[in-house]
Every structure is written in C-alpha cells, then in structure tokens.
Design an enzyme around this catalytic site. Structure first.
Site, PDB file in Angstrom:
ATOM      1  CD  GLU A   1      49.477  36.792  39.768  1.00 50.84           C
ATOM      2  OE1 GLU A   1      49.140  37.417  38.834  1.00 50.84           O
ATOM      3  OE2 GLU A   1      50.563  37.544  40.350  1.00 50.84           O
TER       4      GLU A   1
ATOM      5  CG  ASP B   1      44.501  44.850  40.688  1.00 49.03           C
ATOM      6  OD1 ASP B   1      44.201  45.729  40.542  1.00 49.03           O
ATOM      7  OD2 ASP B   1      45.703  44.013  40.346  1.00 49.03           O
TER       8      ASP B   1
ATOM      9  CG  HIS C   1      41.368  41.603  37.042  1.00 53.89           C
ATOM     10  ND1 HIS C   1      41.303  41.900  36.207  1.00 53.89           N
ATOM     11  CD2 HIS C   1      42.532  42.590  37.971  1.00 53.89           C
ATOM     12  CE1 HIS C   1      42.079  43.427  36.638  1.00 53.89           C
ATOM     13  NE2 HIS C   1      42.766  43.054  37.412  1.00 53.89           N
TER      14      HIS C   1
END
Length: 112
Positions: free
Chosen positions: A21, A40, A45
């Site tokens: 990111e 998370d 994901h």
C-alpha cells in the site's frame, strides 16, 4: 480457464502474492492494533486471492464448487514458517504517518 494450457507445475516454478500500500494505514491503526494486519489482510484477502489463482477449474461457478476447489489448494499448501515471510511495519514517509505515530494506535510499544 484462460491459463489452462500453461498454468501448471510443469511451466511455473513459483507464484508470489505481494501486498503493498502506498497510502499508509489511513486511520486504521486502532483496528490493526486490536486485530492485527496479518490476520486482516493475509488471512482474509491474500489467501483468498492465492486460492482463486491456484485452484483448478470448478465443475461450475456455484459457490459450493468454487469453495471445494479452493479448499483443495489450501489443503495442499505447506504451513507457513516465519522464515518464509517478509514482514514490516509502516514508517512515516512522504507526509504519511508511520504506524506508531498514528493517533488511533494504542499500543505504542508495538514492534510488529
């Protein structure tokens, strides 16, 4: 389906799923502090992406058939070891706050 002819162990040595990111944690520090970035992002994901990319063509696009093929992929994977991973922590850069500078992070002693 698109890769079917060449997307197999005879032509592919490895596949890397990379998550990066460029916008920092954007106010998510409290959430990550409580639940963890690895839990998370990786569990929810990246593993899903890996399973979708690596699975065999399902019998149909029914959720049950897709789940069955993804499960086969996950069951065939060796467990991850810390030596297999590269992990880091957001640091301040380009005007963005680092993890420990984020006001929503309560655990300022965090080093992971």
């Amino acid at each position: 389906v698109a890769f079917q002819a060449i997307w197999n162990r005879h032509y592919i040595k490895n596949v890397q799923v990379i998550f990066k990111e460029d916008f920092g944690i954007a106010g998510r520090g409290g959430y990550f502090d409580e639940y963890g970035m690895i839990r998370d992002v990786m569990q929810n994901h990246l593993i899903q992406v890996m399973a979708l990319v690596a699975m065999e063509q399902p019998l149909s696009f029914d959720a049950h058939h897709i789940r069955a093929e993804k499960l086969k992929v996950l069951q065939s994977c060796a467990p991850l070891r810390m030596d297999d991973l590269v992990i880091g922590q957001y640091v301040s850069a380009n005007g963005k706050l680092g993890y420990l500078e984020e006001p929503t992070v309560k655990n300022k002693n965090s080093n992971r």
